[in-house]
Design a protein around this motif. Structure first.
Motif, short mmCIF file in Angstrom:
data_model
loop_
_atom_site.label_atom_id
_atom_site.label_comp_id
_atom_site.label_asym_id
_atom_site.label_seq_id
_atom_site.Cartn_x
_atom_site.Cartn_y
_atom_site.Cartn_z
N TRP A 179 0.75 -1.34 -0.14
CA TRP A 179 0.10 0.00 -0.06
C TRP A 179 0.90 1.19 -0.04
O TRP A 179 1.43 1.41 1.05
CB TRP A 179 -1.02 -0.05 1.25
N CYS A 180 0.82 1.90 -0.96
CA CYS A 180 1.89 2.96 -1.21
C CYS A 180 3.13 2.66 -0.89
O CYS A 180 3.87 3.41 -0.24
CB CYS A 180 1.55 4.31 -0.41
N ALA A 326 -1.71 14.24 4.22
CA ALA A 326 -2.24 12.93 3.45
C ALA A 326 -3.53 13.11 2.67
O ALA A 326 -4.02 12.84 1.81
CB ALA A 326 -2.15 11.90 4.42
N SER A 327 -4.48 14.22 3.41
CA SER A 327 -5.84 14.25 3.07
C SER A 327 -6.37 15.45 2.45
O SER A 327 -7.27 15.46 1.55
CB SER A 327 -6.85 13.82 4.37
N GLU A 375 -11.28 8.03 -0.92
CA GLU A 375 -9.89 8.31 -1.17
C GLU A 375 -9.27 9.30 -0.23
O GLU A 375 -8.05 8.88 0.16
CB GLU A 375 -9.97 9.15 -2.54
N GLU A 376 -10.00 10.25 0.11
CA GLU A 376 -9.39 11.07 1.30
C GLU A 376 -8.79 10.26 2.65
O GLU A 376 -8.09 10.62 3.24
CB GLU A 376 -10.04 12.28 1.36
N ASN A 379 -6.19 7.61 2.45
CA ASN A 379 -4.86 8.27 2.73
C ASN A 379 -4.67 8.78 3.99
O ASN A 379 -3.56 8.53 4.60
CB ASN A 379 -4.73 9.60 1.76
N ALA A 383 -1.69 7.31 6.65
CA ALA A 383 -0.76 8.16 7.01
C ALA A 383 -0.80 7.87 8.62
O ALA A 383 0.11 7.82 9.51
CB ALA A 383 -1.19 9.41 6.98
#
Length: 389
Positions: A179-180, A326-327, A375-376, A379, A383
């Motif tokens: 994941w990332c 991140a968001s 999505e926000e 992320n 984080a």
């Protein structure tokens, strides 16, 4: 499920099915690593396809086609007429992009726990109308982080977001997908996630499905709502108490200044703190769990509240800055508000606590915002995991 031969081990199954050993072990808490013949083991991240074998196709051929050792299929197919072929789950199945009431959530929880049995669920209490308040736990790490959603009824989209995240998290855990660029197994071993995905099931059901049949609650919510059958603006529980104004962190200040002095669709903090079964359950869970951090998901505003009366520790600011980066959300240190779950947690334990206001607009946020909100959130949650030292 797989029926063991004498001498089989969970490590063997981990290797055969390419599922991390920690997940296989946690999915089978009642068996030891070395199994006895006939014992049943559960393999997370797989379902089973069954069909009648009417060809000369051998188990060896089938095993090659599904990239599994023939020994695995032998243990699942003593009856060769009805073949059971394990199939790795490759995509999420939780559909959060819909009206997400308690029944939808409970079905998804049961399916997730069936396919990923290292997820544990338990009932921490019941709502006014008797719906179970469910806590899910994922992970085996010493640091406990708590997430919750749907304190407020018309913010039910937060439950859909959290449940979709759970599905994504466990899917990537079992498949080993990064994941990332990060292996989630590292965080599974560092962190135990505690998640209450729907704090206010009565209220959510009221917003989405209308008033309950049971009296006196049906008549009472209609009265409190001015006879209007549209409950889309309802925030409270079924008794007209705002659950996020129920905690003993300057509750008396909120009680004195709130305009509703009696049960109402929103903002009434109750006649005393912790009068409602939902808030009692959340308080008891928190008192027994030694959480290192809590995150409460609400809507709306794209903001993250992180301080309370100076009780927040120094590390809170570092973490909130990572979540905000991140968001794309704004970190807000203080707001003129009391008696919330986050307020009480920070005041009592002096540990990091956050209220995340997902999305923007007017509650209830339209389901068309789900993809961007998710999505926000994804992320931000990644984080959050990365912030754990």
């Amino acid at each position: 499920m797989i029926r063991a031969y004498e001498g089989d081990t969970l490590q063997m199954y981990s290797k055969w099915f390419s599922v991390p050993y920690e997940l296989v072990a946690d999915a089978n808490p009642n068996v030891s690593n070395e199994l006895h013949g006939g014992e049943i083991a559960r393999i997370p991240g797989y379902d089973v396809v069954t069909y009648h074998s009417q060809t000369a196709e051998t188990l060896a051929q089938i095993a090659r086609s599904v990239s599994l050792p023939v020994e695995a299929l032998q243990r699942m197919n003593e009856d060769r007429l009805l073949l059971r072929i394990p199939r790795r789950i490759e995509t999420p199945f939780v559909n959060g992009k819909r009206n997400y009431d308690f029944v939808a959530m409970k079905q998804d929880i049961d399916d997730l726990c069936a396919y990923y049995p290292f997820i544990k669920q338990r009932v921490i209490g019941t709502s006014v109308l008797g719906w179970p308040l469910i806590e899910l736990t994922i992970g085996c790490g010493p640091k406990k982080i708590h997430l919750n959603a749907s304190f407020h009824a018309n913010e039910w989209i937060t439950t859909a977001v959290i449940m979709t995240f759970i599905n994504e998290y466990v899917l990537r855990l079992t498949s080993g997908k990064l994941w990332c660029g990060h292996s989630l197994l590292d965080y599974y071993k560092k962190v135990t996630l505690s998640i209450v995905p729907m704090v206010n099931p009565d209220g959510v059901n009221l917003v989405l499905n209308g008033p309950p049949d049971i009296e006196p609650y049906r008549s009472e919510v209609l009265r409190l709502n001015g006879g209007n059958v549209d409950f889309s603006q309802w925030k409270a529980n079924i008794r007209g108490v705002d659950l996020n104004n129920q905690f003993p962190a300057k509750w008396e200040v909120e009680q004195a200044r709130k305009i509703p002095k009696a049960p109402a669709p929103r903002d009434f903090p109750g006649f005393a703190p912790l009068t409602e079964p939902e808030t009692k359950a959340m308080a008891a869970l928190t008192e027994e769990s030694d959480f290192a951090m809590i995150v409460a998901f609400h809507t709306q505003g794209k903001e993250i509240y992180w301080g309370y009366e100076g009780f927040e520790p120094i590390e809170s600011e570092r973490i909130v800055n990572e979540l905000a980066k991140a968001s794309g959300y704004q970190a807000v240190h203080y707001i003129d508000s009391h008696a919330g779950y986050r307020d009480w947690f920070i005041q009592t334990w002096k540990r990091p606590g956050y209220t995340v206001e997902l999305g923007e607009g007017v509650n209830p946020l339209p389901i068309e915002q789900f993809d961007s909100i998710y999505e926000e959130s994804l992320n931000m949650l990644l984080a959050l995991l990365l912030s754990i030292s």
